[in-house]
Write a protein that holds these residues in place. Sequence first.
Motif, PDB file in Angstrom:
ATOM      1  N   GLY A  48       0.782  -1.234   0.000  1.00  0.00           N
ATOM      2  CA  GLY A  48       0.000   0.000   0.000  1.00  0.00           C
ATOM      3  C   GLY A  48       0.812   1.281   0.000  1.00  0.00           C
ATOM      4  O   GLY A  48       0.243   2.359   0.010  1.00  0.00           O
ATOM      5  N   LYS A  77      -3.651   4.546  -7.115  1.00  0.00           N
ATOM      6  CA  LYS A  77      -4.711   4.360  -6.120  1.00  0.00           C
ATOM      7  C   LYS A  77      -5.566   3.144  -6.457  1.00  0.00           C
ATOM      8  O   LYS A  77      -5.932   2.379  -5.571  1.00  0.00           O
ATOM      9  CB  LYS A  77      -5.564   5.626  -6.018  1.00  0.00           C
ATOM     10  N   ARG A  82      -2.231   3.336  -0.723  1.00  0.00           N
ATOM     11  CA  ARG A  82      -2.898   4.036   0.373  1.00  0.00           C
ATOM     12  C   ARG A  82      -2.065   5.229   0.825  1.00  0.00           C
ATOM     13  O   ARG A  82      -2.590   6.188   1.371  1.00  0.00           O
ATOM     14  CB  ARG A  82      -3.137   3.085   1.542  1.00  0.00           C
ATOM     15  N   VAL A 120      -2.132  10.626   1.668  1.00  0.00           N
ATOM     16  CA  VAL A 120      -2.766   9.479   2.323  1.00  0.00           C
ATOM     17  C   VAL A 120      -4.204   9.403   1.859  1.00  0.00           C
ATOM     18  O   VAL A 120      -4.917  10.410   1.841  1.00  0.00           O
ATOM     19  CB  VAL A 120      -2.702   9.612   3.862  1.00  0.00           C
ATOM     20  N   SER A 121      -4.647   8.182   1.524  1.00  0.00           N
ATOM     21  CA  SER A 121      -6.044   8.023   1.068  1.00  0.00           C
ATOM     22  C   SER A 121      -7.011   8.115   2.225  1.00  0.00           C
ATOM     23  O   SER A 121      -6.683   7.973   3.355  1.00  0.00           O
ATOM     24  CB  SER A 121      -6.230   6.698   0.353  1.00  0.00           C
TER      25      SER A 121
END
Length: 121
Positions: A48, A77, A82, A120-121
């Motif tokens: 990630g 993404k 992530r 950051v997601s």
Amino acid sequence: MADIRLADDIDFARFYGGVQVTGQWIGRGLWRRRLLAGFGCVIETGEGEWMAFLEVPTDARKPRIFRHILEVLAEAKTRGARVIKATCDTSIPRAEALMLKLGFKPTNEMLDGKVVWQWVS
């Protein structure tokens, strides 16, 4: 006029002096006729976690590159990124503004004398 197109493993090795990537990555090459003049990519560094790179000659730093950056980040993404990190060369005019517009924020981490920015997601 430069042409921006999808990059492959050969383009990566050509731009970075023979370096080969063993994990997954997504990138674009900036071509001037037969010369690979610039390169941008994200490379998966862990589960990630990805690292972004962008090396574009001064005269090619145009607004149209923004669309290509967005496309690469969006694809990362969809592949499970992530966290995406990148360094920011503050000597480049508007580099920090670009990072902020892309949704990156500076961290306390340093890499090669530059602040690491993170999305950051």
